[in-house]
Every structure is written in structure tokens, then in C-alpha cells.
Design an enzyme around this catalytic site. Structure first.
Site, PDB file in Angstrom:
ATOM      1  N   SER A 257       1.186  -0.707  -0.033  1.00  0.00           N
ATOM      2  CA  SER A 257      -0.040   0.175   0.264  1.00  0.00           C
ATOM      3  C   SER A 257       0.903   1.109   0.289  1.00  0.00           C
ATOM      4  O   SER A 257       1.990   1.096   0.599  1.00  0.00           O
ATOM      5  CB  SER A 257      -0.721  -0.085   1.072  1.00  0.00           C
ATOM      6  OG  SER A 257       0.113   0.288   2.246  1.00  0.00           O
ATOM      7  N   ASP A 258       0.199   2.336  -0.304  1.00  0.00           N
ATOM      8  CA  ASP A 258       1.359   3.501   0.004  1.00  0.00           C
ATOM      9  C   ASP A 258       1.131   3.827   1.011  1.00  0.00           C
ATOM     10  O   ASP A 258       0.169   3.048   1.118  1.00  0.00           O
ATOM     11  CB  ASP A 258       0.133   4.770  -1.136  1.00  0.00           C
ATOM     12  CG  ASP A 258       1.302   5.340  -1.049  1.00  0.00           C
ATOM     13  OD1 ASP A 258       2.317   6.062  -0.545  1.00  0.00           O
ATOM     14  OD2 ASP A 258       1.053   6.511  -2.017  1.00  0.00           O
ATOM     15  N   TRP A 259       1.928   4.898   1.921  1.00  0.00           N
ATOM     16  CA  TRP A 259       1.813   5.103   3.462  1.00  0.00           C
ATOM     17  C   TRP A 259       0.772   6.199   3.687  1.00  0.00           C
ATOM     18  O   TRP A 259       0.598   7.018   2.994  1.00  0.00           O
ATOM     19  CB  TRP A 259       2.470   5.743   3.653  1.00  0.00           C
ATOM     20  CG  TRP A 259       3.928   4.982   3.626  1.00  0.00           C
ATOM     21  CD1 TRP A 259       4.617   5.432   4.929  1.00  0.00           C
ATOM     22  CD2 TRP A 259       4.788   4.017   3.088  1.00  0.00           C
ATOM     23  NE1 TRP A 259       6.126   4.347   4.975  1.00  0.00           N
ATOM     24  CE2 TRP A 259       6.348   3.877   4.286  1.00  0.00           C
ATOM     25  CE3 TRP A 259       4.237   3.695   1.574  1.00  0.00           C
ATOM     26  CZ2 TRP A 259       6.437   2.606   3.666  1.00  0.00           C
ATOM     27  CZ3 TRP A 259       5.230   2.415   1.629  1.00  0.00           C
ATOM     28  CH2 TRP A 259       6.319   1.779   2.426  1.00  0.00           C
TER      29      TRP A 259
END
Length: 718
Positions: A257-259
Site C-alpha cells: 500500500s501507499d503510506w
């Protein structure tokens, strides 16, 4: 004899494939054995972060943590394990590499590969297993705050560069994490916007570089985007992650995932996300921590789904941290500096050189006025997002002094104040666009008494930044007033623009004789610029995206689909992104896609195709001769576009299908062949959910920009 060689080659290839299959089967068995020994709790622990840039291993089984790091500009400085503050290391200074659009401007896959090798070697020196790079979302609209990180507006150019970046990084046993999947084309409302994109546009524009990076580059990891796509978060989008990525494209690695880009537990787990990173709160409370354990125990997420995620992570590890003969790595070496210099040198775009002021004849120049805040500014850090603690960064002023300082006196005037900070509010940044008359007067006084004025303007890393978009195409900081004032008193003024995305250059294009575009160009930026100004390097960069005359000419603005209505952005332009829009709609750009001048001249002749008619499974072999007709060594990027004049669906006026950067000595000529598979002339048929090449006439167009086509050939497809 031929038969013997053919048999030997067949045996050799079959033997190689057999050995590879055995190796993959052995790895699969090894991974399955490890998974069978793990408890459910140990498996779950591997699926979410245990610090800002790592996720857990299983120490009792000898499985290490998985560590990752930003990013596209180089390996960022070491930060503390649990917060974003610097760890204050003294050994983490790295090479600052040219930004993404600079790499794209080289139009040279070799440079993308060299970028990747440097990233990989420096990641190893810092014990990082995954590099969160390259980023190559399509440049859909010019205001996006991360355009400087991304590559271009064209899926074919993006694909070739992405594949080589990935191969370069992974040649060092470091995983590339390609990002952001998918349709993350604006920063404004990025973590809430629902992008509505038809499947044809996804398949033809937004997917190709990701597909190529996986199927040709064998990318080990991929990052899901923040936004929703067609109603579903990208981190839990079954169509994106399961149907297309894992099933159709055969992706073997892990989806990260993106942060802070995860929104639900069950949907994300079942729909293809493998590792959750950057969420808030205690690590054991994250979506993929205790809540996921509970979801498995209650039957909402199957154990086999968890096992698949763990297998993917272990597969990545066996290609990176747990690989055999793992390289030690190196950081901020002279070889890395040379790579940064070479990329920067090839990326610089000569936009205008009407009076042949460039290259500067050093012996005739006694005084140079270097003007502008960007002449002394560094670009390794600034704004939100990944930066680099550069071991050094040569500014424009330093580069010019090193190349011209022995024969000319060099003086500096600031010219403008770059009073804009990415983390300020609009109220705090108010007035950033106003000229500073005191600084302009100082610059004018200096320019009046100098043989040449080099005016360094443009943007910076605060103004172009992750997490926000620009509000207009205007040059910031009152720079146009400075340009006008300096040009009025010194006809020998060279405009040098440092930025990563298109700006309004109408007035500069009209009024100024010499204009050079140089990006956020890495540790060696100043030296590369000075060598181009001096003629040591002949500029060969080409624009990787269109510069519009006006923002309203760009498709997303023209169709009022940016930033969207409410929380929805509908991509109404469909496949007509970038030059496809401008060329099809007959809208004159300020500077076209693929444009860039040289200090020498080139001619293209003898354009031919090997046949006049092709079957759908054949390859078109286009051939031409390119000659350096000038007096300097240089390179031309010859671009092959294809158009389909009569089709049952809307096709763009032209589409880039091949290109070659050709380096030639004065008077030298080369015959070049460009191959295009007939299958690559297809469009995506949404009704049949498949690619389709319609029989009929196609036109091959050869030129050195999308708007400068010098040769055409008609072919037919049966």
C-alpha cells in the site's frame, strides 16, 4: 551445418528453460515448506509494517525484516525507526539523481537503466531491500504536483523507460516498487478522489507501463495508489489487483500500500493487497494486524489468501535480502556521480536558439551576469515527499564558475525571492507571485555591465511538491517581470528554466532568443548545464510532455474534469491524453511532445517499410537514414508515430510506436531500423474485452516531434 547449429540452439534454449523451471520449482517448494512451519500469527505479522519503513520477519525461521526506502530521486537519509525525524547518521549521504521527467527527456532507455543501477547499488549500501521507485504515472494534466517525479504523457515512452529502470534496480538484488497503481494523476484530493476511467483508456494509456514493468522488467513489488478507481479504493480494487495484475499479467510479487493508503481490512485482504504500510496508531491495531487475524478466525478471509500473501513476500525476499551472492553495494561514488552527470547532460532541452547565442564562445566573453535564485538553489530536498541528503550538489552558479571562471569575471544577483513553502497555508504564502523590484533593479544594473546574462528561473521543490497541485501555469515569484527587465538591457540573455513540469512560456518564447530547460537535475546539475552552455555537450533532450499555450487547452481543463466535482474526477478525455489530444483536436501547443533543438542539424531520408502489406501476426520493419549535416557531434531522437485514418472507433491523430536516439559525428550517417509489431497497432475493444487490429490502411509517420513529421508511408493490414 545450419541444421547442426539450429539443433544446438534449440537444445541450449530448452536446457536453459528447463534449468529455470527446476530453479523456480525448487524455490516454490522451499517457500511452501517455510509457510507450513509458520503460525497464523506469524503470517499476519509479515503483512503490515512494524516501523515506518519495514515489516516483520520471523526470527525463529531465519526470515529477516523486509526494509524499504524512498525513492525516485535517490536513497533518502536515514530516519528514526518510529518517526520521520532524521536519525542523524553521518554515513547516509547519497547521490541525488535527476528527476523522473528529466530521465524521460533523455529519450534513452540506457540512461534509465543506469539510474536504476545507481539506485540499487546505493540501496544495498544502506541495507534496503525495496526501493519505492520508479514512479511513472501518466502526466495527464500539467499542474500535478508530482509531475517532476513521473516520466511522461505517453505510455510507450513510459514503458521503455520503466522496464529499464526496474531492470537496473533489480540487477543489484534490490526490489523495484513501481508506483502508483493506478490512475493517480493528481495530488489534489488524492486520498479521497474517485477517478472514473473507461477500460479502454486504462488499457491503452494508464496500464501499459505497469504491464511492461512486470512482464518485461519482472518488477518484484508494486504500490497501490491512494485514490479510488471506478468506485473502489486502489488498495482493495479486485479488478486492479486480482483480475488484471495477478491473474492477467501473472505478477508474482507483493502489492504494497501507499503510506496510509489502506481503508478496510476484509476488502483489502480479499482483493489483492499484500502488505499494509504507513497507517496510523499502534502497529498491532492496523487493518492487517489484529483486525485481520480476527477476520481470518471468523471466516471472512480464507487462510489460503493469507498464505498466498506470505508466499509472495518470501518470493520477493529470495530475490533480494535472502538471495545468493547478494551485492554489498556502494554509495555516492565517482561512478555514481558520472551516471548522474550523463543523465543530466542528455536530459537538457534546448527550446530556442534563434540568434545562435549558444553555445557561448568562452574566449570572446569577459563578463557574465548569473541572475536568479535558482542559480544558487539546490533541489535534492524540499516540499513533501522523498528527498536525498546529497553528498554534494553542484549549483548552476558553481557550474558556470567552474567552466567559465578562468576566462571571464562572473557576478551574481538574486533577482527574485522564492518565498513559497509547501507546508504553508495559502495565506502564509500570499504574495509569493509578486516581483521584488529591489532585486530586479540589482539584476538589471549587473546585466547592463555584462557581456552575457544567464537568467536562472523556474520552480523548485517547495513549489512542485507531493500532496498539492499548482494552481496555474504561470511562472512563480514574479519571474516574468525579472525576465522582461533583464532582457531589455542585455540582448545576450540566456533564459535557463529549472522545473519538472510544463509552465506558461508564451512571453519568453516570443521575446527571448535563447531558452534552455534543465529540470531538477541531480548532484551534477550545475556542471551538466555549464557544459551545455559552453558547447562541451550538445543538447539532445526532448520534451516528454506537451507544453500548452494555455491551461484551458489541456484536455482535463478543457473538459472541466479537473479537479473533479465533489469527490469524483471523470476522465472525459478518454484516450486523448497529451499530444493525442492536441494533435487530434488541432490545438497548437506552445512546445510539442518530443521537441528539442540541437547545436547541429540532422536530415532524415530513405524512409521505407520492408513490405506494403502485413498480416496481423507480422512485424513492420521500418528503415531510414539519419545524417548529421552540421559541424558538431550530436544526437537526434527519431520518432515513429502511427495513425489509423479509418477506424470503427475514435483513434488519436497519431501514436508513438517506436523511437531511436542516434549519435552521429559531423557528416556521419546511419541507417536505422525500427520494428513495430502489427499487434501493437491494436485498440482495446471494450465490448469484446480484447485487443483488436482492424484491417485497412495505416500511416507510418517519421519525425523529431509529434508536430514535426518529415516522412510518411502508407501500409495496409490484411
Amino acid at each position: 551445418m545450419k541444421y547442426t547449429i539450429a539443433c544446438f540452439m534449440a537444445f541450449f534454449v530448452a536446457g536453459g528453460v528447463s534449468a529455470q523451471n527446476k530453479s523456480e520449482a525448487a524455490l516454490k517448494a522451499k517457500i511452501n515448506s517455510i509457510v507450513s512451519k509458520m503460525t497464523l500469527e506469524e503470517k499476519i505479522d509479515m503483512l503490515h509494517g512494524n516501523a515506518l519503513f519495514s515489516s516483520a520477519g520471523v526470527s525463529r525461521l531465519g526470515i529477516p525484516e523486509l526494509t524499504c526506502d524512498d525513492g525516485p530521486l535517490g536513497v533518502r537519509e536515514e530516519i528514526k525507526r518510529f518517526d520521520w525525524a532524521s536519525a542523524n547518521w553521518t554515513t547516509d549521504s547519497a547521490t541525488f539523481l535527476p528527476n523522473g521527467s528529466a530521465i524521460a527527456a533523455t529519450w534513452n532507455p540506457i540512461m534509465a537503466n543506469r539510474y536504476g543501477v545507481v539506485i540499487g547499488e546505493e540501496a544495498n549500501a544502506r541495507k534496503k531491500h525495496i526501493m519505492l521507485a520508479p514512479a511513472f504515472n501518466i502526466c495527464r494534466m500539467p499542474l500535478c504536483g508530482r509531475t517532476y517525479e513521473y516520466y511522461s504523457e505517453d505510455p510507450y515512452l513510459n514503458s521503455l523507460l520503466a522496464v529499464q529502470s526496474v531492470k537496473g534496480i533489480q540487477s543489484q538484488h534490490v526490489a523495484a516498487c513501481i508506483k502508483h497503481f493506478a490512475a493517480n494523476n493528481q495530488e489534489l484530493n488524492r486520498d479521497s478522489v474517485n477517478t472514473i476511467v473507461d477500460e479502454r483508456a486504462l488499457r491503452e494509456i494508464y496500464f501499459p507501463a505497469f504491464k511492461a514493468a512486470i512482464q518485461q522488467g519482472n518488477a518484484y513489488t508494486i504500490m497501490s495508489a491512494y485514490n479510488k478507481l471506478n468506485g473502489y479504493w486502489c488498495s482493495e480494487n479486485n479488478f486492479l489487483l486480482n483480475k488484471v495484475l495477478k491473474n492477467e499479467w501473472g505478477f508474482k510479487g507483493a502489492v504494497i500500500s501507499d503510506w496510509g493508503g489502506v481503508n478496510h481490512t476484509v476488502a483489502a485482504a480479499n482483493n489483492g493487497l499484500d502488505i499494509e504500510m504507513g497507517s496510523s496508531g499502534p502497529y498491532d491495531q492496523w487493518y492487517f494486524a489484529k483486525p485481520l487475524l480476527a477476520a481470518v478466525k471468523s471466516g471472512q478471509v480464507p487462510v489460503k489468501t493469507i498464505d498466498d500473501k506470505v508466499r509472495r513476500i518470501l518470493w520477493v525476499m529470495y530475490h533480494t535480502s535472502m538471495s545468493a551472492n547478494h551485492p554489498v553495494g556502494s554509495i555516492a561514488t565517482p561512478a555514481h556521480a558520472k551516471a548522474a552527470y550523463d543523465i543530466a547532460s542528455e536530459s537538457i532541452v534546448l527550446l530556442k536558439n534563434d540568434n545562435h547565442l549558444l553555445p557561448l564562445k568562452a574566449g570572446n566573453i569577459k563578463s557574465i551576469a548569473v541572475i536568479g535564485d535558482n542559480a544558487i538553489r539546490t533541489f535534492a530536498l524540499g516540499g513533501y515527499g522523498a528527498g536525498v541528503k546529497a553528498k554534494y550538489e553542484v549549483t548552476a552558479l558553481a557550474g558556470i564558475k567552474s567552466r567559465f571562471g578562468k576566462t571571464a569575471s562572473i557576478s551574481f544577483a538574486q533577482g527574485y525571492k522564492a518565498n513559497y513553502l509547501a507546508n504553508n497555508t495559502d495565506a502564509q504564502n500570499k504574495g509569493y507571485d509578486q516581483p521584488n523590484q529591489t532585486l530586479i533593479d540589482e539584476a538589471v544594473a549587473l546585466a547592463k555591465t555584462s557581456d552575457v546574462a544567464i537568467l536562472c528561473i523556474g520552480s523548485n521543490r517547495e513549489y512542485e511538491s507531493e500532496a498539492h497541485d499548482r494552481k496555474s501555469l504561470e511562472l512563480p515569484f514574479g519571474e516574468q517581470a525579472l525576465v522582461n527587465a533583464v532582457t531589455a538591457v542585455n540582448a545576450n540573455t540566456i533564459i535557463v528554466i529549472m522545473a519538472g513540469a510544463p509552465y506558461d512560456l508564451n512571453e519568453i518564447k516570443k521575446s527571448n532568443h535563447a531558452v534552455v530547460w534543465v529540470w531538477f537535475n541531480g548532484s551534477e546539475a550545475g556542471n551538466a548545464l555549464a557544459d551545455v552552455l559552453k558547447g562541451v555537450v550538445n543538447p539532445s533532450g526532448k520534451l516528454p510532455f506537451t507544453f500548452p499555450v494555455s491551461l484551458k487547452d489541456s484536455p482535463a481543463s478543457a473538459l472541466n474534469s479537473y479537479p473533479g466535482k465533489g469527490a469524483t474526477a471523470e476522465y472525459k478525455e478518454g484516450i486523448l491524453v497529451g499530444y493525442r489530444w492536441y494533435d487530434t483536436k488541432k490545438i497548437q501547443p506552445e512546445f510539442p511532445f518530443g521537441y528539442g533543438l540541437s547545436y547541429t542539424d540532422f536530415s532524415i531520408s530513405h524512409f521505407s517499410a520492408d513490405k506494403s502489406s502485413y498480416k496481423k501476426d507480422e512485424t513492420i520493419r521500418a528503415k531510414f537514414t539519419v545524417k548529421n549535416t552540421g559541424s558538431r557531434y550530436g544526437a537526434e531522437v527519431v520518432q515513429l508515430y502511427v495513425s489509423d485514418p479509418v477506424c470503427s472507433v475514435l483513434r488519436p491523430e497519431k501514436e508513438l510506436k517506436a523511437f531511436q536516439k542516434v549519435f552521429l559525428q559531423p557528416g556521419e550517417m546511419k541507417t536505422v531500423e525500427l520494428d513495430v509489431k502489427v499487434g501493437d497497432l491494436a485498440f482495446y475493444d471494450e465490448g469484446k474485452k480484447s485487443w483488436k487490429v482492424e484491417a485497412g490502411e495505416f500511416v507510418l509517420q517519421l519525425g523529431n516531434s509529434s508536430r514535426n513529421i518529415s516522412k510518411t508511408i502508407k501500409i495496409s493490414v490484411k
